[in-house]
Design an enzyme around this catalytic site. Structure first.
Site, PDB file in Angstrom:
ATOM      1  N   CYS A 123       3.777  28.758  21.420  1.00  0.00           N
ATOM      2  CA  CYS A 123       4.934  29.636  21.233  1.00  0.00           C
ATOM      3  C   CYS A 123       4.836  30.139  19.808  1.00  0.00           C
ATOM      4  O   CYS A 123       5.124  29.397  18.867  1.00  0.00           O
ATOM      5  CB  CYS A 123       6.248  28.883  21.453  1.00  0.00           C
ATOM      6  SG  CYS A 123       7.691  29.869  20.976  1.00  0.00           S
ATOM      7  N   CYS A 126       8.417  30.301  17.862  1.00  0.00           N
ATOM      8  CA  CYS A 126       9.142  29.082  17.457  1.00  0.00           C
ATOM      9  C   CYS A 126       8.433  27.872  18.029  1.00  0.00           C
ATOM     10  O   CYS A 126       7.374  27.497  17.545  1.00  0.00           O
ATOM     11  CB  CYS A 126      10.609  29.149  17.854  1.00  0.00           C
ATOM     12  SG  CYS A 126      10.925  29.773  19.522  1.00  0.00           S
ATOM     13  N   SER A 127       8.982  27.265  19.067  1.00  0.00           N
ATOM     14  CA  SER A 127       8.372  26.045  19.597  1.00  0.00           C
ATOM     15  C   SER A 127       8.709  25.846  21.065  1.00  0.00           C
ATOM     16  O   SER A 127       8.852  24.725  21.526  1.00  0.00           O
ATOM     17  CB  SER A 127       8.837  24.840  18.790  1.00  0.00           C
ATOM     18  OG  SER A 127      10.254  24.767  18.807  1.00  0.00           O
ATOM     19  N   CYS A 128       8.870  26.942  21.833  1.00  0.00           N
ATOM     20  CA  CYS A 128       9.236  26.850  23.249  1.00  0.00           C
ATOM     21  C   CYS A 128       8.215  25.997  23.993  1.00  0.00           C
ATOM     22  O   CYS A 128       7.008  26.140  23.798  1.00  0.00           O
ATOM     23  CB  CYS A 128       9.318  28.246  23.863  1.00  0.00           C
ATOM     24  SG  CYS A 128      10.635  29.227  23.116  1.00  0.00           S
TER      25      CYS A 128
END
Lengths: 93, 195
Positions: free
Chosen positions: B103, B106-108
């Protein structure tokens, strides 16, 4: 909202530089890719943040060749993009 | 951008907003805690590993998983999403293609099936480099791919979450689902390991 694109369509990511929130990654803006899948409908984050507008719109999986993104590389990168981020690629269509 | 997950000022704002919502009776703090506890207690890479093991031993399940992962994982008692609706997409490695997930914004991450993400998944180094030079990044993880294998990177930049289905290792024909699941690593489910 109606789907404007279908798998196989060539698209180009809008070269916008919005002042507010967006989830169009900068590294694909202005780049040419191919729609590979439709991934449902979701609220456009830009509109949610700017004016509380949660209207769903189609989201696509769009595949880019590494060469198109970076000028080199043999891999592909598939990015999820809301319909508002995309335009038909009329030059190479 | 949302790179600053450890941002103290943002965390303070979130706590303040939560307090206001509780004070005005919009949400119940204990209820929120219960939802988060339940969510984090059930999310684990062991779930993703079981999905992969079933895909290795049941061709029909594999087809259903690749066609509609949300529906397929419910056959094993799992849910694709957690706190919000999620479209789960399983991408299968083959002799010709190796998939890896990131991602960049961000950090999905598919928490329900993989648990909380590893710290490196949230690092700017991984997020910026794997889309540009995945072969070098994978080599740093100890995975050197032959030139004949094409790398496909999947950027979970919207509401879809990705699960990699690694290739079944050779010499595992005699193993049952439990033993096969034990072979599957978290990195394999993200695509930074072969299995």
């Amino acid at each position: 909202m109606a789907e404007r694109f279908a798998p196989g369509d060539r698209v180009v990511v809008r070269l916008d530089d919005p002042r507010g929130h967006t989830r169009a990654p900068r590294y694909v803006r202005g780049r040419h890719g191919v729609v590979v899948e439709v991934h449902g409908e979701h609220s456009l984050p830009d509109a949610v943040v700017a004016r509380g507008d949660a209207t769903p719109e189609p989201v696509y999986a769009v595949r880019f060749d590494a060469v198109e993104l970076w000028g080199a590389g043999g891999h592909g990168v598939t990015v999820n993009l809301w319909q508002s981020y995309l335009q038909p690629d009329e030059v190479t269509a | 951008m949302s790179a600053d997950h450890g941002d103290g000022a943002l965390a303070a704002r979130v706590r303040r907003a939560e307090t206001l919502l509780e004070e005005r009776g919009v949400v119940d703090g204990a209820e929120l805690d219960a939802i988060l506890d339940r969510y984090l207690a059930t999310g684990s890479p062991a779930n993703g590993a079981r999905v992969v093991a079933r895909a290795w031993t049941d061709a029909g399940f594999r087809d259903r998983l690749l066609a509609d992962a949300n529906a397929a994982v419910t056959e094993l008692g799992f849910r694709a999403g957690g706190l919000q609706p999620t479209l789960l997409r399983a991408v299968a490695n083959t002799a010709e293609v190796h998939n890896v997930v990131v991602c960049t914004l961000c950090s999905c991450y598919p928490i329900a099936l993989l648990g909380p993400s590893p710290s490196w998944y949230k690092s700017e180094a991984y997020r910026s480099r794997v889309v540009r030079d995945p072969r070098s990044v994978l080599a740093e993880f100890g995975l050197t791919l032959p030139d004949t294998v094409r790398v496909e990177v999947w950027d979970a930049s919207a509401e879809t979450r990705y699960l990699v289905v690694p290739r079944r290792p050779d010499g595992t024909d005699h193993l049952d689902d439990d033993k096969l699941a034990a072979l599957v690593t978290r990195n394999g489910l993200i695509g930074t390991a072969a299995v």
